[in-house]
Design a protein around this motif. Structure first.
Motif, PDB file in Angstrom:
ATOM      1  N   GLY A  75       0.808  -1.216   0.000  1.00 27.54           N
ATOM      2  CA  GLY A  75       0.000   0.000   0.000  1.00 27.54           C
ATOM      3  C   GLY A  75       0.842   1.266   0.000  1.00 27.54           C
ATOM      4  O   GLY A  75       0.534   2.230  -0.712  1.00 27.54           O
ATOM      5  N   MET A  76       1.935   1.283   0.784  1.00 30.10           N
ATOM      6  CA  MET A  76       2.761   2.483   0.864  1.00 30.10           C
ATOM      7  C   MET A  76       3.522   2.723  -0.436  1.00 30.10           C
ATOM      8  O   MET A  76       3.531   3.835  -0.966  1.00 30.10           O
ATOM      9  N   THR A  77       4.167   1.678  -0.983  1.00 28.81           N
ATOM     10  CA  THR A  77       4.922   1.854  -2.227  1.00 28.81           C
ATOM     11  C   THR A  77       4.011   2.312  -3.354  1.00 28.81           C
ATOM     12  O   THR A  77       4.371   3.201  -4.138  1.00 28.81           O
ATOM     13  N   CYS A  78       2.828   1.717  -3.454  1.00 21.23           N
ATOM     14  CA  CYS A  78       1.873   2.135  -4.495  1.00 21.23           C
ATOM     15  C   CYS A  78       1.472   3.600  -4.305  1.00 21.23           C
ATOM     16  O   CYS A  78       1.347   4.348  -5.288  1.00 21.23           O
ATOM     17  N   SER A  79       1.280   4.010  -3.066  1.00 23.97           N
ATOM     18  CA  SER A  79       0.886   5.395  -2.796  1.00 23.97           C
ATOM     19  C   SER A  79       2.014   6.359  -3.129  1.00 23.97           C
ATOM     20  O   SER A  79       1.775   7.452  -3.644  1.00 23.97           O
ATOM     21  N   GLU A  80       3.248   5.965  -2.829  1.00 22.70           N
ATOM     22  CA  GLU A  80       4.398   6.802  -3.182  1.00 22.70           C
ATOM     23  C   GLU A  80       4.533   6.893  -4.691  1.00 22.70           C
ATOM     24  O   GLU A  80       4.791   7.974  -5.237  1.00 22.70           O
ATOM     25  N   GLY A  81       4.346   5.763  -5.382  1.00 21.24           N
ATOM     26  CA  GLY A  81       4.382   5.786  -6.840  1.00 21.24           C
ATOM     27  C   GLY A  81       3.295   6.672  -7.419  1.00 21.24           C
ATOM     28  O   GLY A  81       3.517   7.410  -8.382  1.00 21.24           O
ATOM     29  N   LEU A  82       2.103   6.613  -6.825  1.00 29.51           N
ATOM     30  CA  LEU A  82       1.002   7.464  -7.272  1.00 29.51           C
ATOM     31  C   LEU A  82       1.338   8.933  -7.056  1.00 29.51           C
ATOM     32  O   LEU A  82       1.059   9.780  -7.919  1.00 29.51           O
ATOM     33  N   ALA A  83       1.959   9.265  -5.908  1.00 26.19           N
ATOM     34  CA  ALA A  83       2.336  10.650  -5.638  1.00 26.19           C
ATOM     35  C   ALA A  83       3.322  11.168  -6.683  1.00 26.19           C
ATOM     36  O   ALA A  83       3.315  12.355  -7.018  1.00 26.19           O
ATOM     37  N   LYS A  84       4.157  10.267  -7.201  1.00 27.77           N
ATOM     38  CA  LYS A  84       5.124  10.639  -8.240  1.00 27.77           C
ATOM     39  C   LYS A  84       4.576  10.418  -9.653  1.00 27.77           C
ATOM     40  O   LYS A  84       5.266  10.697 -10.643  1.00 27.77           O
ATOM     41  N   SER A  85       3.360   9.894  -9.750  1.00 30.60           N
ATOM     42  CA  SER A  85       2.671   9.681 -11.034  1.00 30.60           C
ATOM     43  C   SER A  85       3.399   8.714 -11.954  1.00 30.60           C
ATOM     44  O   SER A  85       3.181   8.714 -13.163  1.00 30.60           O
TER      45      SER A  85
END
Length: 375
Positions: free
Chosen positions: A288-298
């Motif tokens: 969940g965290m890695t996906c959210s960080e990736g989403l924040a960086k698009s």
């Protein structure tokens, strides 16, 4: 005089079952203190803090189950999906944590408690049933909600999506107690970094770049994934982030195929935000965290080896929304790397699309929600 006197205190409790829960806790701490200079935070992995000898053994057993028998974990996850922790487990947590947690709270006297893992949330909920009057906020750090998260003593839930909110409502949690905030990431993931400086820092070339991550434990997956990737090493640059997994770092470092100018092998690094900035594609386990960080960086994402249960739900969400896709075969890898090499502007366009989709998704701010709960 106490250095923290006059400040409002927020106690943030996590557990070490996967790095993401604690990363979310620290991200919240940084965000709260940046937003309000009168806030003081303290982050604790509750089990490791109270039982530093026993906790590592329990976490190691959990990790071993995930890596050697993920199907068993998935069956356990689904069998308890709609249930709160059973009375025996609640009693065990009560015996192990209850009195000591109450003492921590009494001594530090926070104005709010925030939990980023269900176990401390259960412990604090029990304390609230016994009379603790401090507001409890719980951050659900996945794109699904297991029954262990659910407790009526939680004053405010902060969740990733509308779907997670609806699942809580379906389990009897009032709508006023749930805010859609997304999973908190460190503020640095919201900052655009200079790619030239990052390339210089990590000795990277200005060429199509893939970041490969396995989470904090460095679980990179089977050999076949890495082997498919490194076949492209003459045309694509790879950054392997292996977390705290010294064994796999040593193994890959000794492999001639990875001793290549276009391959960087890294252990734990605090610069994931910069590496995502300079990369064009993220290959990752769907925590969940890695996906959210990736989403924040698009950054576009490819997902491998999801843990049955919450990581499968993470894959479903990000695939459905168009932010990434699962690696179903070697063809998935080949198609994306071909696009990186031959149609680089298409990959750039996908990143722009991700950014616009993310910006068009309404959400509250975790820090602001906690401050409102504190009053």
């Amino acid at each position: 005089m106490d250095a923290g006197q006059g400040k409002k205190r927020v106690l943030i409790l996590s557990e070490g079952f996967g790095a993401g829960h604690t990363q979310a806790a620290y991200a919240l701490a940084v965000s709260l203190e940046k937003r309000c200079t009168t806030i003081e935070t303290r982050v604790l992995e509750l089990g490791s803090f109270l039982h530093p000898t026993i906790a590592p053994w329990i976490i190691q057993a959990y990790k071993k189950t995930l890596t050697t028998n993920p199907k068993l974990y998935g069956r356990l996850y689904r069998s308890q999906y709609k249930k709160s922790l059973n009375p025996l487990t609640q009693l065990a947590l009560h015996r192990i944590f209850y009195a000591q947690t109450a003492e921590i709270i009494q001594n530090w006297a926070p104005q709010a408690i925030v939990c980023t893992h269900p176990f401390p949330s259960v412990v604090v909920s029990r304390l609230k049933r016994a009379g603790l009057a401090i507001p409890l906020c719980t951050v659900i750090t996945d794109y699904d909600v297991h029954g262990t998260w659910v407790s009526r003593e939680v004053n405010k839930y902060m969740v990733s999506t509308e779907d997670v909110k609806n699942k809580l409502l379906g389990r009897g949690i009032p709508a006023a107690q749930v805010e859609i905030t997304g999973i908190p990431v460190h503020p640095s993931f919201r900052v655009a970094h200079d790619k030239a400086i990052i390339r210089q820092q990590f000795q990277l070339a200005a060429m199509p770049t893939v970041l490969v991550m396995g989470g904090g434990w460095g679980l990179i997956g089977g050999d076949s994934l890495s082997e498919h990737l490194v076949e492209w090493r003459n045309r694509v640059q790879f950054i392997f982030c292996l977390g705290n997994n010294a064994k796999i770092l040593t193994k890959l470092s000794a492999d001639e195929r990875y001793r290549h100018p276009n391959i960087r092998l890294l252990g734990f690094t605090p610069d994931i935000d910069k590496l995502m900035e300079v990369s064009d594609l993220l290959v990752t386990k769907p925590g969940g965290m890695t996906c959210s960080e990736g989403l924040a960086k698009s950054i576009p994402m490819l997902f491998y080896d999801p843990i049955p249960g919450q990581e499968e739900e993470n894959v479903h969400y990000f695939t459905e929304k168009g932010f990434g896709e699962p690696i179903r075969s070697a063809d998935t890898i080949s198609n994306w790397l071909t696009m990186l090499v031959s149609r680089y502007t298409d990959v750039q366009a996908r990143r722009v699309w991700n950014y616009r989709q993310r910006m068009n998704t309404p959400s509250a701010d975790c820090s602001e929600v906690i401050l409102q709960v504190m009053g």
